[in-house]
Scaffold this motif. Sequence first.
Motif, PDB file in Angstrom:
ATOM      1  N   GLU A 280      57.164 -36.875 -31.744  1.00  0.00           N
ATOM      2  CA  GLU A 280      56.492 -37.624 -30.578  1.00  0.00           C
ATOM      3  C   GLU A 280      55.031 -36.679 -30.242  1.00  0.00           C
ATOM      4  O   GLU A 280      54.416 -36.968 -29.241  1.00  0.00           O
ATOM      5  CB  GLU A 280      57.234 -37.759 -29.348  1.00  0.00           C
ATOM      6  N   LEU A 281      54.756 -35.737 -31.096  1.00  0.00           N
ATOM      7  CA  LEU A 281      53.397 -35.109 -30.660  1.00  0.00           C
ATOM      8  C   LEU A 281      53.475 -34.431 -29.586  1.00  0.00           C
ATOM      9  O   LEU A 281      52.056 -34.195 -28.873  1.00  0.00           O
ATOM     10  CB  LEU A 281      52.261 -36.144 -31.115  1.00  0.00           C
ATOM     11  N   MET A 282      54.399 -34.072 -28.926  1.00  0.00           N
ATOM     12  CA  MET A 282      54.664 -33.402 -27.842  1.00  0.00           C
ATOM     13  C   MET A 282      53.729 -33.868 -26.578  1.00  0.00           C
ATOM     14  O   MET A 282      53.339 -33.493 -25.604  1.00  0.00           O
ATOM     15  CB  MET A 282      54.064 -32.080 -27.957  1.00  0.00           C
ATOM     16  N   LEU A 283      53.649 -35.384 -26.619  1.00  0.00           N
ATOM     17  CA  LEU A 283      53.005 -36.011 -25.443  1.00  0.00           C
ATOM     18  C   LEU A 283      53.908 -36.151 -24.082  1.00  0.00           C
ATOM     19  O   LEU A 283      53.192 -36.145 -23.160  1.00  0.00           O
ATOM     20  CB  LEU A 283      52.761 -37.471 -25.702  1.00  0.00           C
ATOM     21  N   VAL A 284      54.976 -35.892 -24.396  1.00  0.00           N
ATOM     22  CA  VAL A 284      55.914 -35.632 -23.013  1.00  0.00           C
ATOM     23  C   VAL A 284      56.359 -34.180 -22.889  1.00  0.00           C
ATOM     24  O   VAL A 284      57.398 -33.722 -23.788  1.00  0.00           O
ATOM     25  CB  VAL A 284      57.079 -36.547 -22.887  1.00  0.00           C
ATOM     26  N   MET A 285      55.389 -33.394 -22.056  1.00  0.00           N
ATOM     27  CA  MET A 285      55.636 -32.102 -22.149  1.00  0.00           C
ATOM     28  C   MET A 285      55.118 -31.512 -20.746  1.00  0.00           C
ATOM     29  O   MET A 285      54.049 -31.680 -20.259  1.00  0.00           O
ATOM     30  CB  MET A 285      54.544 -31.346 -23.274  1.00  0.00           C
ATOM     31  N   SER A 286      55.844 -30.635 -20.284  1.00  0.00           N
ATOM     32  CA  SER A 286      55.743 -29.999 -18.975  1.00  0.00           C
ATOM     33  C   SER A 286      56.058 -28.568 -19.038  1.00  0.00           C
ATOM     34  O   SER A 286      57.218 -28.168 -18.863  1.00  0.00           O
ATOM     35  CB  SER A 286      56.215 -30.438 -17.943  1.00  0.00           C
ATOM     36  N   LYS A 287      55.018 -27.728 -19.505  1.00  0.00           N
ATOM     37  CA  LYS A 287      55.356 -26.179 -19.384  1.00  0.00           C
ATOM     38  C   LYS A 287      55.800 -25.599 -17.833  1.00  0.00           C
ATOM     39  O   LYS A 287      56.764 -24.825 -17.826  1.00  0.00           O
ATOM     40  CB  LYS A 287      54.147 -25.430 -19.742  1.00  0.00           C
ATOM     41  N   PRO A 288      55.196 -25.927 -16.663  1.00  0.00           N
ATOM     42  CA  PRO A 288      55.996 -25.369 -15.679  1.00  0.00           C
ATOM     43  C   PRO A 288      57.018 -26.031 -15.162  1.00  0.00           C
ATOM     44  O   PRO A 288      58.052 -25.134 -14.683  1.00  0.00           O
ATOM     45  CB  PRO A 288      54.636 -26.198 -14.402  1.00  0.00           C
ATOM     46  N   GLY A 289      57.509 -27.440 -15.678  1.00  0.00           N
ATOM     47  CA  GLY A 289      58.980 -27.747 -15.669  1.00  0.00           C
ATOM     48  C   GLY A 289      59.879 -27.023 -16.328  1.00  0.00           C
ATOM     49  O   GLY A 289      60.774 -26.800 -15.886  1.00  0.00           O
TER      50      GLY A 289
END
Length: 1159
Positions: free
Chosen positions: A1090-1099
């Motif tokens: 999914e090309l890392m489009l759903v990504m949250s580093k702080p989360g």
Amino acid sequence: MWPEFFSALNKKFQLINTHLTFLSSFSRQTIPTLDLIQKLDNDISALDLQMIKQLFPPGDVSFGYFDESQILLQHVEKVQYSGEKGYKASQPKSIEDAYKQVAEQREDMDHEKQLLVFEFCDVRTNAITAIIKGKRTYPSKKLKTLSPSGPEFFQASKSMDLALLSQAQLQAIIMARNDRFRVFIQEHLDQFTEAEIEEGKAFKNLVEQCSPNIPKPWGYVDPVLNMESKVIGPNCDRTEKPTAEEMLQSLREKPLYKEQIKLLQTWTEQRDAHYETLASQSINPALVEALWRYKEIDIDDGGLYCHQSRALSSIIDHAKHVIVSTSTSSGKSLIYQIPILNDILNSCSADLNRRVSTALLIFPTKALAQDQLRHFKELISYLPDQKRKIIVDTYDGDTSKKDRPYIRNYADIIFTNPDAIHAAILPSHSEETGPRGWNDFLLCLRYVIVDELHVYKGNFGVHVSYVMARLNRMHQYISRKDSAPVYISCSATIENPNSHFRTICAIPAEEDVVHISVDGSPSTEKKLVVWEPPILMNKKGQREIPQKTLKLATTLENPIQSVYLPKESIISELAKILVHLLCYWPTIKVIVFCPIRVVCELLTKEVKSLIADPDYPQWSNLSEHDVMAYRGGYSKSDRRAIEQKMFKGQLRAIVATNALELGIDLSDLDVVISCGFPHLKANLHQQFGRAGRGKSSKGSLAILVCGSNPVDRYYLQNCEDLCDKSSYEDLCVEGLLDGTSNHIVMSMHLQCAAFEWPIDLEKDIKWFSPRDNPRVNETFYQICIDKLMVDKRGTYRTDPRYLPWPAEKVSLRAIELNMFAVVDVTANRNQVIEEVEELRTSFTLYEGGIFLHQGLPYLVKEFNPEKKYAKVERVKVSWVTQQRDFSDVDPIEIELVKQLSISAKVGQTDVPVFYGKIQITTIVFGFFKVSRSMEILEAVEVNNPPVVFKSKGFWMEVPNKAIEAIKQKSLNPAGAIHAAQHAIMNVLPIYITSGATTRHNDRWAPGAADAEISTECKAPEKEFAKRQSTRKRPARLIFHDTKGGEQGTGISAKTFEYIDQILVKTFDTVFLCECDWGCPLCVAGSFCKELMLVMSKPGAIIVLGSILGKDLQELLDTVKDGPEPNMPKISTETIADRSQMVRMSPKVEIILEEQKGES
């Protein structure tokens, strides 16, 4: 003032531009054919349209014939999307009826009606990556809650609507295009003097260019037959090769070049050869003579490179095992060819009319084996006449039954692979399995060659290591020698060659290994080019936006936001580079590496479309059959035909998957192009090594064309990381061999070994535990006692459940056996053109879909799952299909459970980790029809049955308090879980060295042998939708083996074993990473489908920290507030409120771990 004709052409253009631009946005039902355009103005002719196309830059205008049935299906309806209902998809029944009607009307290919279609391709009006700048249109009820913000693209759009363009946007596009066309006319006129223009030369010149190129209806030609019929003339190399600098300058020429080069660096300097005289004086005179005749190598007078001389001395004079890790094309093959032939020739000189020295040459692919066999036979052909013939042959799955006895009984040198040794040679060593069996060959076995050592990694490497242990053991029993045969191995890109070589070949600790790394071969200059596709025109009519002004879109802190800029797709850009180079330099040869099969086919399709376009006169010296695709799945006859053309150098370019990364000699390649960053840097460098290997080479280019995914964006900003040749990903298999999870693979191979020869615990442990590891020793003893049958002599034999042929029950590569035939029914051909693995069919074969073969589109007319075939028909369409799918990964039974134990200071956390049975369900629920400019033309439903398979894996629940904290910070919970999973997978190679993937069907793709552990990805279409999803997923981190069937491979079991250390390392890596929102060094994965489009580093920091028992308030005070700039605001809940109940196994085991020391 312009001449009257050009003024009239400009007025016609403005009329066409205005109408077609509005039609492209508001009406999908209207097809822009020549007939339609002539209704606007009867004076518009096909020649006028061809002139417009000619004046525009290549690719900005499409004008050609297409199948009427496909065009009609393409324009069934406008794609509609709503936040509540998602995409409005065509129902299967209506589509099937449409195809049925088409089939009834069609008698054969020649009678199919074709439409002459004209359209603009220089702007995206309904694209999935379209830019919307300025004022946006929202439903009235949302006006109070939404405020205008920065640019959007489809995947990260806050509404995900494919909204119509506003009138202002349409007018901007029309005006910008009109302005451009006036410039193009003026540029054409500027080529002539005023006198010439008055004489009509400008008009005549344009007519002469365009008249021969007016589109004509097309006909069907088989691509492989077309390639084979091509006759290569003697003048193909009529001029010298260009230098690297000359090829680089050609890339900077217009219209191709638009400042796309982001890095230019010398990859390898030009260097002279370093020769050494071979110390050994025991080389047979016949071989000395053959080497001089073969390649003018004077072995007695410093004719060998220094690494060749040192390796040969270690092998011939000291019988040492040797691993050579020099560069590609450095003459490594001679290092094993010379000692093998030397021993055989010495036996011939001694009047021994029988075999006394044999050799096994093991290669990972059949294509590589065929290539090396050809070179070996060529060297043998230069030997003077001998008293007996030296027999060299191949023994693998393709060897016919009638040839096998002869090869087994008489061959001196056998080319094979690990599978054949495992399943055919070792079980058949005795006379009981046939006349003489393999006993005589193994008795004389002197050399074992293991080429391309870097391929043997992960679980496949473990299997191969045990096969080599069994081979060494049988050689000891038959020859009555305590040592293994001499192993010689070659590999160019590997982190720890000595250790990996010893492990894969099961070489006992007491035997010496010599590592040769100093490269004495000469080298031409090789330039590295990192290339970024250019910007396209956006919806405001803007086109040439300087990238330097778009700091927000290209900084490391926000790698995802760079896709806000509409860019040329990586496939179309790469196709232009390839065709440009081939036509500019008629003598060069190019290879393009693609990550997966579908990209290989899409690129080949685009290249052939460009070559066939008559509006590119500069490409007239290139033919479609000069460029061929090469990948798994093609029929054997097609593969062999393409291979022969490759080996003979009769193809200008090859578009391949990473199967051709290996050391196949592809006849003097000058340029290698990589389509995006591959999974590993070792793969990239292996690809780069393919070019510049020929004697006539004056230099070469290695080009990396980057896409828009986060990993490619990272390397655009950190190009220096690409150039580091000092370190590669760890490929060693020791971690798996030494772990307790290895007992499954060891047990299977011990069953096979006991069948080959009863196991003696004291004598045989040295082969199955060559490093004398206490844990492995214990595992070996325990398996023999528990799983094998002891006989009266105290030796151990195969469990009857594995009989009569244990090797049949042990697969080295987890190969999918059920294959589906793809039958081409075009013009009643009824010919099988490919075979597709069963689990791949849901992703490639669905009725109404487009199946690509050699870059040519075929319509899937019938898919028959019972009889395992699909009927396809050749069509001419400008679009392809892209499946829409999702995969659910669910635990179904707990077998092991343990509490995380982090350190003596922290102690155990309250988060348990589970290991057990996993079920993966993949559902393809529809597909998009996607144009060459990546616009969604139609969304279609399909009713394919779900693909379900089971494996082993581990998981842990994310604490509810962590999810609440993430929401409190206005961060995305799904993005946090997704990023945490990928962060763990990024750290795994430090502990597991097995590779990772999230594309479940990639397990059957070439080059994905290292993809052995996977996770569940978050799809933007599900996570960013307005409508409430019925597919809510539990808040958990879950991982599973991708191979080994229901028993898995042991990769996830080993990860479970070390998960405490892995989690600590993962948290530290993410927490200390300098980026703000995620990069490939922490949470972004190149393997994310999914090309890392759903990504949250702080989360992810909150998720990982809470699992490790970190203070939650400290974490909240540390991380940034949301929402994430790379994702839209979430308006639906996609995380389930409660955990899923999972049953316990009747034999569930609770693991109590001792607290670890301070971490």
